[in-house]
Design a protein around this motif. Structure first.
Motif, PDB file in Angstrom:
ATOM      1  N   THR A  40      89.789  37.269 109.725  1.00 40.13           N
ATOM      2  CA  THR A  40      90.140  35.862 109.569  1.00 40.13           C
ATOM      3  C   THR A  40      90.511  35.215 110.901  1.00 40.13           C
ATOM      4  O   THR A  40      90.056  34.116 111.219  1.00 40.13           O
ATOM      5  CB  THR A  40      91.329  35.748 108.593  1.00 40.13           C
ATOM      6  OG1 THR A  40      90.872  36.140 107.309  1.00 40.13           O
ATOM      7  CG2 THR A  40      91.874  34.334 108.542  1.00 40.13           C
ATOM      8  N   ALA A  58     100.220  34.178 104.052  1.00 41.63           N
ATOM      9  CA  ALA A  58      99.386  34.770 105.105  1.00 41.63           C
ATOM     10  C   ALA A  58      99.067  36.231 104.837  1.00 41.63           C
ATOM     11  O   ALA A  58      98.062  36.749 105.322  1.00 41.63           O
ATOM     12  CB  ALA A  58     100.085  34.627 106.463  1.00 41.63           C
ATOM     13  N   THR A  59      99.923  36.915 104.049  1.00 44.68           N
ATOM     14  CA  THR A  59      99.705  38.353 103.844  1.00 44.68           C
ATOM     15  C   THR A  59      99.178  38.687 102.457  1.00 44.68           C
ATOM     16  O   THR A  59      98.727  39.805 102.224  1.00 44.68           O
ATOM     17  CB  THR A  59     101.014  39.146 104.081  1.00 44.68           C
ATOM     18  OG1 THR A  59     102.052  38.508 103.350  1.00 44.68           O
ATOM     19  CG2 THR A  59     101.373  39.201 105.543  1.00 44.68           C
ATOM     20  N   ALA A  94      94.364  34.144 103.268  1.00 46.38           N
ATOM     21  CA  ALA A  94      94.094  33.536 104.574  1.00 46.38           C
ATOM     22  C   ALA A  94      92.594  33.515 104.867  1.00 46.38           C
ATOM     23  O   ALA A  94      92.092  32.610 105.539  1.00 46.38           O
ATOM     24  CB  ALA A  94      94.840  34.292 105.675  1.00 46.38           C
ATOM     25  N   CYS A 152      94.994  29.298 113.990  1.00 49.20           N
ATOM     26  CA  CYS A 152      95.075  30.749 114.150  1.00 49.20           C
ATOM     27  C   CYS A 152      96.494  31.163 114.537  1.00 49.20           C
ATOM     28  O   CYS A 152      97.035  32.126 113.990  1.00 49.20           O
ATOM     29  CB  CYS A 152      94.074  31.219 115.205  1.00 49.20           C
ATOM     30  SG  CYS A 152      94.132  32.985 115.510  1.00 49.20           S
ATOM     31  N   LEU A 173      98.850  30.956 111.476  1.00 53.56           N
ATOM     32  CA  LEU A 173      98.540  32.014 110.502  1.00 53.56           C
ATOM     33  C   LEU A 173      98.929  33.390 111.034  1.00 53.56           C
ATOM     34  O   LEU A 173      99.501  34.212 110.312  1.00 53.56           O
ATOM     35  CB  LEU A 173      97.047  31.994 110.173  1.00 53.56           C
ATOM     36  CG  LEU A 173      96.608  31.094 109.028  1.00 53.56           C
ATOM     37  CD1 LEU A 173      95.104  31.183 108.839  1.00 53.56           C
ATOM     38  CD2 LEU A 173      97.321  31.484 107.725  1.00 53.56           C
ATOM     39  N   SER A 210     102.616  33.935 111.018  1.00 57.58           N
ATOM     40  CA  SER A 210     103.105  34.144 109.655  1.00 57.58           C
ATOM     41  C   SER A 210     102.698  35.519 109.149  1.00 57.58           C
ATOM     42  O   SER A 210     103.421  36.169 108.401  1.00 57.58           O
ATOM     43  CB  SER A 210     102.541  33.081 108.719  1.00 57.58           C
ATOM     44  OG  SER A 210     102.712  31.809 109.278  1.00 57.58           O
ATOM     45  N   PHE A 211     101.536  35.967 109.551  1.00 58.48           N
ATOM     46  CA  PHE A 211     100.980  37.235 109.095  1.00 58.48           C
ATOM     47  C   PHE A 211     101.729  38.416 109.685  1.00 58.48           C
ATOM     48  O   PHE A 211     101.966  39.416 109.020  1.00 58.48           O
ATOM     49  CB  PHE A 211      99.498  37.293 109.493  1.00 58.48           C
ATOM     50  CG  PHE A 211      98.793  38.555 109.089  1.00 58.48           C
ATOM     51  CD1 PHE A 211      98.334  38.720 107.789  1.00 58.48           C
ATOM     52  CD2 PHE A 211      98.579  39.561 110.004  1.00 58.48           C
ATOM     53  CE1 PHE A 211      97.682  39.880 107.417  1.00 58.48           C
ATOM     54  CE2 PHE A 211      97.918  40.721 109.637  1.00 58.48           C
ATOM     55  CZ  PHE A 211      97.471  40.883 108.343  1.00 58.48           C
TER      56      PHE A 211
END
Lengths: 337, 314
Positions: free
Chosen positions: B47, B156-157, B166, B225, B228, B231-232
């Motif tokens: 992603t 995000a996960t 995501a 990006c 994300l 957050s990931f």
């Protein structure tokens, strides 16, 4: 009359020397040559330098101690930076070097110009420089020893290495592999490279995890523990014993897990404040008390007993740190002899 | 059947998908299990490659010399700004995303200013800009990891049924970029500039405006990006964008986009992103030493690019 003046002068000298305990280095200028600033360890290191040297300048121990960082982590750039420092006439250079040997030419010109050079973290091999080395091999071995004591029945391990081709990564790896030979009931089922970066480590572990059997422990080199934990949890697997590297997010996660189900591990890393030890060693050399050229630096270890205390003292999103003192440098000198 | 196969082989994106499938199968066979899990992980991490790859692709399509090297520092800056504004609370998510996107757009516009107003070559301009951007990120973040709000971290996960949410964002962005490139005047102008800038200008197209907007788009996608990724991975850190400098270019080239500009391949970015992730997983699973891994990575990438390019020339 003359004796009165002499007496006054003597009293004034006493007063002065009391206020400036290190008059011998009061006029000295020490520069920090740093090759990289783009991660939290280096940022904390730079803050530690500013804090400790700011205090030392205020107390009149040294005249000034500015920090210089190169933009691109390049040997050529740092060599040019050192040449500039020679021209500016610093008395000592404290250096975190981009390469162990490629800067030796520049280091030698500095020594030839009468400048004291103290290297730490990224140490240099030039014989005229001092080296504050860390026993990375021992740190690697200690992780395996800890797992052996926690998991006497053995199990499968993942090893997250750092940046391929660096001396630090080699030393860690050697220590781990040597110690693993003494514990044949551990099986190293996967080795990945995490580049000491959380996001890279997370990705590398997530990539191999689906194909791996049950994992009992994860060996790390710092900066990668939380990423590994994230990879396990997003794959829906129970987190094994992951050795942590003193990051606040790692410690916070560890404490949270411990409070939930008694999860226990250990954490170790060099404190970024090691830069302050290098500063005090430089000051000792300038003061006429040079320690041996090779000095072993202690690393900061966190166990279950010290976890809560350390976490409370560590800023959110930062690293566990320790600032060293002039006494620490003196002790290092005594141990070195 | 054979005609369809020939059509498939001629598509610029087909080779990256074929390569991704091969490395996926080799890794799955070598590990003996976990093929499904590997695919989920590839989608989750792919992603990020896809999102920055789309921006880089549009910039590269502008023609020779156009490239955005400020992507890593823009990721760091947007991630830090986004997380700071959100301050860990779900209520701050919308303003945080808007602030991050604005930062990304600002970096993109600044890049465009250097390239088109000061006439600095894009490689030098975007690299110099990245030093400034990285320094601002350091100043704002202070070198600390800034945590995401719980709701955004969950989003995000989360991967229900093995499909990362995501990745749906990346898919939507890919469709949008494809549509814009193929169906709008803006998109057609980007391709026209890449094919012949002078001809495009003489044809009365808004060459400068479109080129500026292209760099801004790359900045905005880097910002997406950054938010994300922060957050990931549990927070915005200074070094989280570092690996996207070369990989953002790699996914564009492997995906079949012409390096000479003028022809983009949005679908190929997906194949290339999955391929890059699965390639590293495969090499890790096979357990080669570091040197062998790097040599193989280089050889395989050269092979895929040659195969894709060679077929097209024939």
């Amino acid at each position: 009359m003359t004796s009165r003046i002499a007496g006054l002068g003597f009293a004034a000298m006493l007063l002065l020397s009391a206020a400036h305990a290190d008059a011998a280095t009061a006029g000295k200028r020490i520069a920090l040559s740093n090759n990289y600033a783009g991660n939290s360890w280096r940022q904390t290191m730079l803050t530690s330098w500013t804090d400790a040297t700011g205090q030392a300048v205020k107390m009149g121990i040294v005249k000034e101690a500015p920090a210089f960082t190169t933009a691109e982590n390049q040997v050529t750039e740092q060599a040019a930076q050192i040449q500039n420092m020679i021209l500016q006439g610093y008395d000592a250079i404290v250096i975190d070097a981009a390469s162990p040997n490629a800067l030796n030419g520049a280091i030698k010109s500095a020594c030839d110009a009468g400048i004291t050079v103290i290297s730490f973290d990224g140490v240099v091999t030039a014989p005229c420089a001092w080296r504050l080395t860390v026993d990375f091999k021992g740190m690697g071995a200690e992780q395996v020893e800890y797992l052996a004591q926690r998991l006497p029945q053995g199990g499968n391990l993942i090893q997250i290495r750092g940046l391929a081709g660096t001396s630090i990564d080699d030393a860690f790896n050697q220590g781990m592999l040597d110690e693993l030979k003494r514990h044949p009931n551990f099986h190293l089922v996967s080795t990945v490279y995490g580049n000491w970066t959380q996001t890279v480590a997370q990705k590398a572990v997530a990539g191999v995890l689906p194909g791996l059997p049950d994992i009992a422990g994860v060996l790390t080199e710092g900066g990668d523990g939380y990423g590994a934990a994230q990879a396990f949890s997003s794959a829906g697997r129970k987190e094994p014993i992951i050795i942590m590297g003193n990051r606040q997010d790692e410690l916070a996660w560890w404490k949270q897990q411990h409070d939930k189900d008694g999860y226990t591990t250990m954490s170790s890393s060099i404190a970024p404040g090691v830069v302050t030890l290098a500063f005090w060693v430089a000051q000792q050399v300038l003061d006429g008390h040079p320690p041996p050229k090779d000095l072993q630096v202690p690393y900061l270890k966190i166990s279950q007993d010290t976890l809560a205390d350390t976490l409370a003292k560590t800023p959110s999103g930062g690293l566990a740190n320790k600032l060293y003192t002039q006494q620490d440098a003196e002790q290092l000198r005594a141990v070195g002899h | 059947m054979s005609a369809r196969l020939r059509w498939l082989v001629r598509q610029p994106w087909s080779w990256s998908f074929a390569a991704a499938i091969v490395v996926w199968l080799v890794a799955a066979v070598a590990a003996g299990q976990g093929a499904g899990g590997a695919l989920t992980a590839a989608l989750a991490f792919g992603t990020f490659y896809v999102i920055v790859g789309l921006g880089q692709m549009v910039v590269v399509t502008l023609g020779p010399g156009n490239v955005d090297l400020s992507i890593p520092s823009t990721i760091a800056l947007a991630g830090v700004i986004g997380m700071k504004v959100m301050d860990g609370s779900n209520g701050g998510i919308v303003p945080g995303i808007l602030a991050a996107l604005a930062a990304g757009a600002a970096v993109g516009l600044a890049n465009a200013g250097l390239v088109f107003l000061l006439r600095i070559p894009p490689i030098v301009a975007t690299l110099s800009a990245s030093f400034i951007v990285q320094s601002i990120a350091i100043e704002i973040g202070g070198g600390l990891l800034v945590k995401p709000p719980p709701a955004l971290a969950w989003f995000a996960t989360a991967a229900p049924l093995g499909l990362p949410l995501a990745a749906l964002v990346a898919l939507a962005l890919s469709l949008l970029v494809s549509l814009v490139l193929a169906r709008t005047i803006f998109g057609r102008t980007v391709s026209a500039i890449g094919q012949n800038r002078r001809a495009a200008r003489l044809a009365g197209l808004q060459v400068n405006l479109v080129a500026v907007a292209t760099y801004a788009l790359s900045g905005v996608l880097s910002a997406v990006c950054g938010v994300l990724l922060a957050s990931f991975s549990g927070g915005a850190s200074l070094d989280m964008g570092v690996e996207y400098l070369l990989s953002s270019i790699a996914v564009v080239v492997i995906g079949g986009t012409s390096v000479n500009g003028g022809r983009a391949s949005p679908a190929g970015v997906w194949g290339a992103a999955l391929f890059l992730f699965l390639l590293v997983s495969m090499l890790n699973t096979l357990g080669f030493g570091a040197g062998t891994r790097m040599v193989l990575t280089g050889l395989v990438i050269i092979g895929v690019i040659t195969a894709a390019g060679g077929e097209r020339a024939a």
